[in-house]
Design an enzyme around this catalytic site. Structure first.
Site, short mmCIF file in Angstrom:
data_model
loop_
_atom_site.label_atom_id
_atom_site.label_comp_id
_atom_site.label_asym_id
_atom_site.label_seq_id
_atom_site.Cartn_x
_atom_site.Cartn_y
_atom_site.Cartn_z
N HIS A 99 0.95 -1.42 0.00
CA HIS A 99 -0.01 0.10 -0.10
C HIS A 99 0.84 1.41 -0.21
CE1 HIS A 99 0.40 -0.18 4.52
NE2 HIS A 99 0.29 1.24 4.40
N ASP A 133 0.12 -7.70 1.32
CA ASP A 133 0.62 -6.40 1.78
C ASP A 133 2.05 -6.14 1.24
OD1 ASP A 133 0.14 -3.41 1.46
OD2 ASP A 133 -0.17 -3.27 3.71
N SER A 211 5.01 2.39 7.78
CA SER A 211 4.73 1.17 7.23
C SER A 211 5.73 0.77 6.16
CB SER A 211 3.45 1.34 6.21
OG SER A 211 2.86 0.32 5.99
#
Length: 411
Positions: A99, A133, A211
């Protein structure tokens, strides 16, 4: 003086020294001894954490993305995002979260050189997988790059210390420290995205921009990838076990995506409610087949609704989520052997896995006669509405709803 006498004198001297040492030790209060031992252990641990962070820094990268959009008014800058990643191969391969780079028209990487200055490189997205992800990037560097060793989350236990390094809010190479507070968290889905997560829950701070960054054990090895955060809480962050990424990386490099093994069933964890719905022994174990896709590998192999899968290739199956990932990770064209029970009788079936279709089978409907709203009420985790993938920029939206479902589709 003869040898015997000398030996006796030596023995007496040694004994006197031992008694003297013991006497001094006994004179210390027991609490003080315990505090000294605890302080020494804490000092060693803090020193180790500092060493882990120092050695890992050169292999952790900051990621900046640009997203061109028709919605951007003329004259305004396109949206930019930030994230983290880490180098896994000296030729310039970098692991991050999918993402972070999703929809990006440009991706650039910032690396701190050995002399301390920052180098920037354009990066290519080699491949990405939404369900785990994970994304694999590549930069062309004139030199070999430092790397982090990928270990295994199977060696991590609850309350183990971990170190998280990333780019929160654009603050490059920020370090946070905490412990693992839960293992195998499968009851949360960031922004309602279904996926193969199996999270480690951490109390180390994870913020927007973290992230894709590494989660390290006290040996300095990567055990997970920082991924999601509870946006309304503190000390509740989530990371994807590196074992999942290690399965995905070779396929991203070879195919640009993960080619999941698929057999075409939906399953649920064994529970008294499921057992009653399918007339099964309530004291059973395994996972229950709640739907079989027409003309799928599972149907051709003879699987039926109500079958209880006990083992996959002689490995015990206790959770639907685990079965789903194990089937996906086997890959296309592989054969698996399922041990199951049907109407109380043991059976063994062999299934050849195919490439997963782009649209998965819908969740199965329980044969309980209950209305869908009644069956799914309360099925969501309390955290689900609060959990979000760590945004790639401070302006990233957080939160989101997730719909509950009666059956977990298995690839």
């Amino acid at each position: 003086m003869g040898w015997t006498q000398v030996g006796g004198v030596i023995r007496v001297a040694v004994l006197a020294c031992a008694l003297g040492t013991a006497g001094r030790a006994e004179s210390r209060p027991p609490k003080k001894l315990w505090l000294e031992a605890r302080n020494r252990a804490a000092s060693r641990q803090h020193s180790n954490i500092s060493e882990v962070a120092r050695k890992a820094m050169p292999a952790v990268v900051s990621i900046t993305t640009r997203q061109d959009s028709a919605d951007v008014p003329p004259g305004e800058e396109p949206q930019r995002g930030i994230g983290s990643g880490f180098i896994i191969h000296p030729d310039g391969y970098i692991l991050t979260s999918a993402h972070v780079v999703d929809g990006a028209s440009e991706v650039s990487i910032s690396i701190r050189s050995a002399t301390g200055y920052v180098e920037e490189f354009p990066a290519t997205v080699v491949g990405e997988d939404e369900r785990t992800d994970c994304a694999l990037l590549k930069v062309d560097s004139p030199r070999k790059l430092p790397v982090l060793k990928l270990a295994s989350a199977s060696h991590v236990d609850i309350a183990d210390w971990v170190v998280v390094i990333g780019n929160p809010f654009g603050l490059a190479h920020s370090v946070t420290v905490g412990v693992v507070s839960y293992l195998g968290r499968t009851d949360v889905t960031p922004n309602g995205r279904d996926g193969d997560f199996d999270y480690l829950q951490l109390d180390a701070s994870i913020n927007p921009g973290n992230s894709g960054g590494p989660v390290l054990d006290l040996h300095g090895d990567v055990v997970a990838v920082a991924n999601a955060v509870n946006v309304s809480g503190q000390g509740i962050g989530f990371a994807i076990p590196i074992d999942i990424a290690k399965t995905v990386i070779p396929q991203l490099k070879a195919h640009g995506r993960m080619r999941r093994g698929w057999m075409g069933i939906s399953v649920q964890d064994f529970s008294p409610e499921v057992a009653q719905a399918f007339n099964l022994n309530p004291r059973g174990r395994g996972v229950v087949v709640t739907d079989v896709v027409e003309d799928s590998p599972a149907e051709r192999a003879g699987l039926r609704t109500g079958d209880v899968i006990l083992n996959l290739d002689r490995l015990s199956v206790e959770r639907a989520h685990t079965l789903r990932w194990q089937v996906a990770a086997r890959g296309v064209g592989q054969h698996i052997q399922l041990q199951l029970r049907r109407l109380g009788h043991p059976m063994t079936l062999r299934v050849k896995l195919e490439d997963a279709p782009r649209v998965e089978a819908p969740p199965a409907t329980l044969a309980s006669g209950a209305a869908p709203a009644e069956r799914t009420a309360g099925a969501r985790s309390a955290l689900e509405d609060l959990l979000s993938p760590v945004p790639r920029s401070p302006s990233g939206r957080a939160g989101g709803d997730s719909e509950g479902g009666e059956g977990l589709p298995v690839p």
